[in-house]
Design a protein around this motif. Structure first.
Motif, PDB file in Angstrom:
ATOM      1  N   LEU A   1      -0.406  -2.528  -9.379  1.00  0.00           N
ATOM      2  CA  LEU A   1       1.044  -2.629  -9.557  1.00  0.00           C
ATOM      3  C   LEU A   1       1.656  -3.074  -8.243  1.00  0.00           C
ATOM      4  O   LEU A   1       1.096  -2.838  -7.171  1.00  0.00           O
ATOM      5  N   TRP A   2       2.826  -3.710  -8.322  1.00  0.00           N
ATOM      6  CA  TRP A   2       3.544  -4.188  -7.142  1.00  0.00           C
ATOM      7  C   TRP A   2       4.994  -3.752  -7.218  1.00  0.00           C
ATOM      8  O   TRP A   2       5.569  -3.679  -8.309  1.00  0.00           O
ATOM      9  N   HIS A   3       5.623  -3.505  -6.058  1.00  0.00           N
ATOM     10  CA  HIS A   3       7.084  -3.458  -6.013  1.00  0.00           C
ATOM     11  C   HIS A   3       7.548  -4.879  -6.330  1.00  0.00           C
ATOM     12  O   HIS A   3       6.861  -5.838  -5.946  1.00  0.00           O
ATOM     13  N   PRO A   4       8.686  -5.061  -6.986  1.00  0.00           N
ATOM     14  CA  PRO A   4       9.136  -6.426  -7.298  1.00  0.00           C
ATOM     15  C   PRO A   4       9.210  -7.332  -6.065  1.00  0.00           C
ATOM     16  O   PRO A   4       8.838  -8.499  -6.128  1.00  0.00           O
ATOM     17  N   GLY A   5       9.634  -6.809  -4.924  1.00  0.00           N
ATOM     18  CA  GLY A   5       9.719  -7.611  -3.703  1.00  0.00           C
ATOM     19  C   GLY A   5       8.380  -7.877  -3.047  1.00  0.00           C
ATOM     20  O   GLY A   5       8.287  -8.692  -2.125  1.00  0.00           O
ATOM     21  N   CYS A   6       7.346  -7.194  -3.494  1.00  0.00           N
ATOM     22  CA  CYS A   6       5.997  -7.382  -2.940  1.00  0.00           C
ATOM     23  C   CYS A   6       5.143  -8.332  -3.769  1.00  0.00           C
ATOM     24  O   CYS A   6       4.021  -8.655  -3.386  1.00  0.00           O
ATOM     25  N   PHE A   7       5.654  -8.736  -4.922  1.00  0.00           N
ATOM     26  CA  PHE A   7       4.897  -9.622  -5.811  1.00  0.00           C
ATOM     27  C   PHE A   7       5.125 -11.054  -5.344  1.00  0.00           C
ATOM     28  O   PHE A   7       5.973 -11.785  -5.857  1.00  0.00           O
TER      29      PHE A   7
ATOM     30  N   LYS B   1       0.797  -1.228   0.000  1.00  0.00           N
ATOM     31  CA  LYS B   1       0.000   0.000   0.000  1.00  0.00           C
ATOM     32  C   LYS B   1       0.838   1.292   0.000  1.00  0.00           C
ATOM     33  O   LYS B   1       0.299   2.366   0.148  1.00  0.00           O
ATOM     34  N   ARG B   2       2.170   1.156  -0.134  1.00  0.00           N
ATOM     35  CA  ARG B   2       3.003   2.357  -0.229  1.00  0.00           C
ATOM     36  C   ARG B   2       2.944   2.878  -1.666  1.00  0.00           C
ATOM     37  O   ARG B   2       2.743   2.121  -2.606  1.00  0.00           O
ATOM     38  N   ASN B   3       3.151   4.180  -1.794  1.00  0.00           N
ATOM     39  CA  ASN B   3       3.130   4.796  -3.116  1.00  0.00           C
ATOM     40  C   ASN B   3       4.293   4.306  -3.958  1.00  0.00           C
ATOM     41  O   ASN B   3       5.391   4.095  -3.459  1.00  0.00           O
ATOM     42  N   MET B   4       4.031   4.147  -5.228  1.00  0.00           N
ATOM     43  CA  MET B   4       5.074   3.820  -6.187  1.00  0.00           C
ATOM     44  C   MET B   4       5.701   5.160  -6.601  1.00  0.00           C
ATOM     45  O   MET B   4       4.985   6.099  -6.929  1.00  0.00           O
ATOM     46  N   GLN B   5       7.008   5.232  -6.553  1.00  0.00           N
ATOM     47  CA  GLN B   5       7.714   6.458  -6.933  1.00  0.00           C
ATOM     48  C   GLN B   5       8.026   6.432  -8.429  1.00  0.00           C
ATOM     49  O   GLN B   5       8.299   5.370  -8.992  1.00  0.00           O
ATOM     50  N   GLU B   6       8.013   7.573  -9.025  1.00  0.00           N
ATOM     51  CA  GLU B   6       8.334   7.659 -10.442  1.00  0.00           C
ATOM     52  C   GLU B   6       9.740   7.115 -10.679  1.00  0.00           C
ATOM     53  O   GLU B   6      10.674   7.433  -9.955  1.00  0.00           O
ATOM     54  N   GLY B   7       9.867   6.234 -11.641  1.00  0.00           N
ATOM     55  CA  GLY B   7      11.148   5.630 -11.973  1.00  0.00           C
ATOM     56  C   GLY B   7      11.405   4.316 -11.247  1.00  0.00           C
ATOM     57  O   GLY B   7      12.339   3.601 -11.590  1.00  0.00           O
TER      58      GLY B   7
END
Length: 125
Positions: A25-31, A5-11
């Motif tokens: 969308l997921w952070h790679p470590g959150c998938f 649930k944290r914001n995805m940062q640009e880039g």
């Protein structure tokens, strides 16, 4: 991120899962698998009821797993005993290996035993 649930940062690198829809969308470590936490980035993943699953845990949600052999049970005929699912041929007497599905049995030290083995090997004389 759909998981943390944290914001995805640009880039930032992000994982998009087509089966989950365009809005997730997921952070790679959150998938990760929602059951075991296995990282799914380079794996086959499954999406069901808003959750990601690895292959093993998705299959477990679809079919029961035999406590005797740890394989999925595809037959419609299986037994539920001692709080677990079993192929009919895998729920057996701990002493003689005769099939116990559908017959009366007793437990000795949490192991199923047929009536004849109980009388022969475990009953007080």
């Amino acid at each position: 991120c759909y998981h943390c649930k944290r914001n995805m940062q640009e880039g930032d690198p992000a994982v998009y899962a087509e089966r989950a829809g365009y809005d997730k969308l997921w952070h790679p470590g959150c998938f990760v698998c929602s059951t075991c936490g296995e990282l799914l980035v380079d794996m086959i993943y499954f999406w069901k009821n808003g959750n990601l699953y690895c292959g093993r845990h998705y299959c477990d949600s679809e079919r029961p797993r035999c406590a005797g052999c740890d394989e999925l049970i595809f037959s419609n005929e299986y037994t539920l005993a001692e709080g677990q699912n079993w192929h009919l041929k895998h729920f057996c007497c701990f002493d003689c290996d005769c099939v116990l599905a559908g017959v009366t049995y007793l437990t000795v030290n949490d192991n199923p035993v047929c009536k004849s083995c109980y009388v022969k090997n475990h009953a007080a004389v």
